[in-house]
Design a protein around this motif. Structure first.
Motif, PDB file in Angstrom:
ATOM      1  N   ASN A 207      -2.560  -6.512  -6.045  1.00  0.00           N
ATOM      2  CA  ASN A 207      -2.252  -7.403  -4.917  1.00  0.00           C
ATOM      3  C   ASN A 207      -3.508  -7.985  -4.260  1.00  0.00           C
ATOM      4  OD1 ASN A 207      -2.725  -4.655  -4.012  1.00  0.00           O
ATOM      5  ND2 ASN A 207      -2.117  -5.311  -1.957  1.00  0.00           N
ATOM      6  N   HIS A 208      -4.625  -8.001  -5.000  1.00  0.00           N
ATOM      7  CA  HIS A 208      -5.855  -8.561  -4.434  1.00  0.00           C
ATOM      8  C   HIS A 208      -6.490  -9.589  -5.367  1.00  0.00           C
ATOM      9  CE1 HIS A 208      -5.877  -5.962  -0.950  1.00  0.00           C
ATOM     10  NE2 HIS A 208      -5.553  -4.959  -1.739  1.00  0.00           N
ATOM     11  N   ASP A 232       0.983  -2.199  -5.489  1.00  0.00           N
ATOM     12  CA  ASP A 232       0.603  -3.011  -4.346  1.00  0.00           C
ATOM     13  C   ASP A 232       0.399  -2.034  -3.192  1.00  0.00           C
ATOM     14  OD1 ASP A 232       0.575  -4.510  -1.991  1.00  0.00           O
ATOM     15  OD2 ASP A 232       1.953  -6.021  -2.778  1.00  0.00           O
ATOM     16  N   HIS A 234      -0.315  -2.339  -0.236  1.00  0.00           N
ATOM     17  CA  HIS A 234       0.205  -2.732   1.079  1.00  0.00           C
ATOM     18  C   HIS A 234       1.706  -2.516   1.188  1.00  0.00           C
ATOM     19  CE1 HIS A 234       1.200  -5.888   4.262  1.00  0.00           C
ATOM     20  NE2 HIS A 234       0.500  -4.958   4.884  1.00  0.00           N
ATOM     21  N   LYS A 235       2.400  -2.568   0.047  1.00  0.00           N
ATOM     22  CA  LYS A 235       3.859  -2.513   0.096  1.00  0.00           C
ATOM     23  C   LYS A 235       4.454  -1.260  -0.542  1.00  0.00           C
ATOM     24  CE  LYS A 235       4.324  -7.563  -0.080  1.00  0.00           C
ATOM     25  NZ  LYS A 235       4.879  -8.721  -0.845  1.00  0.00           N
ATOM     26  N   ILE A 255      -6.209  -5.327   3.318  1.00  0.00           N
ATOM     27  CA  ILE A 255      -5.529  -5.628   4.575  1.00  0.00           C
ATOM     28  C   ILE A 255      -5.804  -4.487   5.539  1.00  0.00           C
ATOM     29  CG2 ILE A 255      -3.284  -6.020   5.657  1.00  0.00           C
ATOM     30  CD1 ILE A 255      -2.335  -7.105   2.943  1.00  0.00           C
ATOM     31  N   SER A 256      -6.583  -4.774   6.572  1.00  0.00           N
ATOM     32  CA  SER A 256      -6.982  -3.699   7.486  1.00  0.00           C
ATOM     33  C   SER A 256      -7.221  -4.238   8.890  1.00  0.00           C
ATOM     34  CB  SER A 256      -8.266  -3.035   6.979  1.00  0.00           C
ATOM     35  OG  SER A 256      -9.308  -3.988   6.901  1.00  0.00           O
ATOM     36  N   SER A 260      -1.078  -5.796  10.697  1.00  0.00           N
ATOM     37  CA  SER A 260      -0.051  -5.430   9.730  1.00  0.00           C
ATOM     38  C   SER A 260       0.430  -4.007   9.990  1.00  0.00           C
ATOM     39  CB  SER A 260      -0.629  -5.525   8.308  1.00  0.00           C
ATOM     40  OG  SER A 260      -1.163  -6.808   8.075  1.00  0.00           O
ATOM     41  N   LYS A 262       0.808  -1.779   7.858  1.00  0.00           N
ATOM     42  CA  LYS A 262       0.180  -0.817   6.964  1.00  0.00           C
ATOM     43  C   LYS A 262      -1.238  -1.261   6.657  1.00  0.00           C
ATOM     44  CE  LYS A 262       1.382   1.698   2.741  1.00  0.00           C
ATOM     45  NZ  LYS A 262       2.351   1.758   1.607  1.00  0.00           N
ATOM     46  N   SER A 263      -2.215  -0.406   6.923  1.00  0.00           N
ATOM     47  CA  SER A 263      -3.611  -0.699   6.626  1.00  0.00           C
ATOM     48  C   SER A 263      -3.977  -0.081   5.286  1.00  0.00           C
ATOM     49  CB  SER A 263      -4.518  -0.141   7.721  1.00  0.00           C
ATOM     50  OG  SER A 263      -5.868  -0.140   7.294  1.00  0.00           O
ATOM     51  N   GLU A 264      -4.423  -0.920   4.365  1.00  0.00           N
ATOM     52  CA  GLU A 264      -4.794  -0.407   3.047  1.00  0.00           C
ATOM     53  C   GLU A 264      -6.029   0.492   3.119  1.00  0.00           C
ATOM     54  OE1 GLU A 264      -3.550  -3.338  -0.409  1.00  0.00           O
ATOM     55  OE2 GLU A 264      -4.705  -4.411   1.120  1.00  0.00           O
TER      56      GLU A 264
END
Length: 513
Positions: A207-208, A232, A234-235, A255-256, A260, A262-264
């Protein structure tokens, strides 16, 4: 008259020249004959024909001994879907390579391995149940077409059906251009997977904007005994049996931002807070700047160098160049120097083949990590080890300018220690490190370096040390550009010098005569 003719200097020199020529030719013929007899007697030759034999190595036997020691009582069956002929060989020459390798392995482990052969055209029943299998690269159930050249490895409830092509390496991916045999490693990996009682999952992030996962990297993970899944972060939740996450050249950030749900970054830190869990990232000089990703890696000791253009304020990632230690004329396909001291050297002990980094960027120790003087850097319970670095002759370029020089890290492994174990984060500064040219090679050690990394990340048994066996190769694969230049000069100048010396000697003798 006759006497004066014999005393003639030209005639005398000519006669001596003829005699010497005859003697040299005679000695050469006799030497060739003697060595021919001795080479046949003592096997002083290497078979290079298409029908050569490739014996199973001691490395393979040693690996499988460990496998069967750990899985006491394990039984494996290797099934061929054709019958051998009277000479105990398969009619299909390429299948015969696989068959003879399997026979040799089965004979070495008669208590653990059974070898079976069926004529599936007259008796298809014994292999009918193997037409469905789990695709090792996707984890999905798939239907397979079983042919007379198929090979099946099974143990208990597990089975894997291999096509003939999986045991060979092809030039430039063309299946009609076979150039190396990979049967020893494939059969060993198949046996390891078949008798393993615990599934180990590797998750590949998707997912990046990760560039395409090269099939050679997927095959390497399969050979190492991992079950491959895509995730993924994040999901999706990380699978329970996953102890390794890999991100291959990400092109968008973690994603941080706290907005969001959820922080990866938090997902990865939580994952790595468990001993035995690990993360590996591969990037290159063309990977875009990823602030959150790089801040996360900086916390594990791996920092990246950038050049900032004062006028545009644009940031450019370093590109490592080493013209003296490169496989290519542009200097961007370089040899990595292995650690020679400290625990980093211990981690690489026994690895001999050169490791190649193409289109690499530069890694440096992050601020706050204290240099221990042995190639390692420590902060708190985390220690970064520099496994491979560029040579002192390397330089770094950014935006067309030379910005730095000397050693720079190319591959690092950071250990986070706990009372009951460790977790690791590895960084490889070259995405091309995992391309087919370097992973599927009998010359380069990229495959073994990856396998060794997996071993320190908890994969106790891998196919490290089992290499492909080329049928024939005329390529000079390990010479650097600097060595090319030296050999060119030597081969160009030496004959000229010899001729000059001989000419001077002859000229002097003639003048004195």
């Amino acid at each position: 008259m006759k006497k004066s003719f014999i005393r003639n200097r030209k005639v005398r020199y000519g006669g001596i020249t003829v005699v010497l020529t005859i003697l040299v030719i005679t000695v050469a013929v006799l030497t060739n004959a003697v060595f021919g007899v001795l080479s046949n007697r003592f096997k002083w030759y290497t078979p290079m024909t298409a029908e050569g034999s490739y014996d199973v190595t001691e490395n393979c036997f040693a690996l499988l001994e460990k496998v069967f020691d750990e899985q006491d009582g394990a039984d494996v069956e290797i099934i061929f879907c054709d019958l051998p002929n009277e000479e105990n060989a398969m009619e299909d020459m390429t299948l015969n390579y696989v068959y003879r390798t399997a026979v040799e392995i089965a004979e070495h482990f008669p208590e653990n391995i059974k070898l079976s052969c069926y004529d599936i055209w007259t008796n298809p029943v014994p292999v009918k149940k193997y037409k469905t299998m789990v695709n090792p690269l996707t984890g999905e159930d798939v239907q397979v077409s079983i042919k007379s050249t198929s090979v099946i490895i099974t143990s208990g409830n597990y089975h894997r059906t291999y096509s003939l092509e999986e045991f060979f390496v092809f030039k430039d991916g063309m299946t009609d251009q076979v150039w190396a045999f990979d049967g020893e490693k494939k059969i060993a990996a198949g046996i390891m997977r078949a008798v393993s009682t615990e599934e180990q999952i590797v998750c590949l992030t998707n997912n990046h904007g990760e560039t395409f996962y090269d099939f050679e990297l997927l095959y390497l993970l399969d050979d190492a005994g991992y079950t491959i899944r895509y995730i993924d972060l994040h999901k999706e939740e990380i699978p329970e049996n996953c102890n390794l996450i890999i991100s291959f050249n990400p092109n968008s950030d973690l994603i941080s931002d706290g907005v969001s749900q959820k922080s990866e970054v938090e997902v990865l830190e939580k994952f790595l807070s468990v001993p035995g869990n690990n993360f590996l990232v591969m990037l290159e000089n063309g990977t875009p700047m990823l602030p959150a990703y790089e801040a996360f890696l900086e916390g594990w000791g791996a920092d990246f160098s950038y050049y900032t253009d004062r006028e545009t304020e644009a940031n450019y990632r370093y590109m490592v160049q080493d013209n003296a230690n490169s496989l290519t004329s542009d200097g961007y396909t370089i040899y990595g120097e292995a650690a020679s001291k400290g625990h980093a050297a211990e981690l690489l002990e026994g690895l001999q083949r050169p490791v190649i980094f193409k289109n690499a960027t530069a890694i440096k120790a992050a601020q706050g990590f204290v240099n221990n003087g042995d190639g390692s850097y420590t902060k708190g319970n985390r220690t970064l080890y520099s496994l491979y670095q560029s040579s002192k002759s390397a330089s770094c370029w950014a935006n067309g300018k030379a910005v730095d020089g000397g050693n720079t890290m190319l591959m690092t492994l950071t250990e986070q220690k706990f009372e009951n174990g460790s977790s690791y984060v590895g960084v490889i500064a070259s995405a091309d490190f995992a391309e087919e040219t370097f992973l599927q090679s009998a010359v380069y050690g990229n495959n073994d370096a990856m396998m060794r990394t997996f071993r320190h990340m908890g994969k106790e048994l891998t196919t490290e040390g089992l290499v492909i066996k080329p049928f024939a190769s005329t390529d000079i694969s390990i010479i650097t550009t600097a060595q090319m230049l030296r050999w060119t000069l030597v081969l160009s100048i030496t004959p000229a010098l010899l001729i000059t010396v001989i000419a001077v000697v002859i000229l002097v003798k003639r003048r004195r005569a």
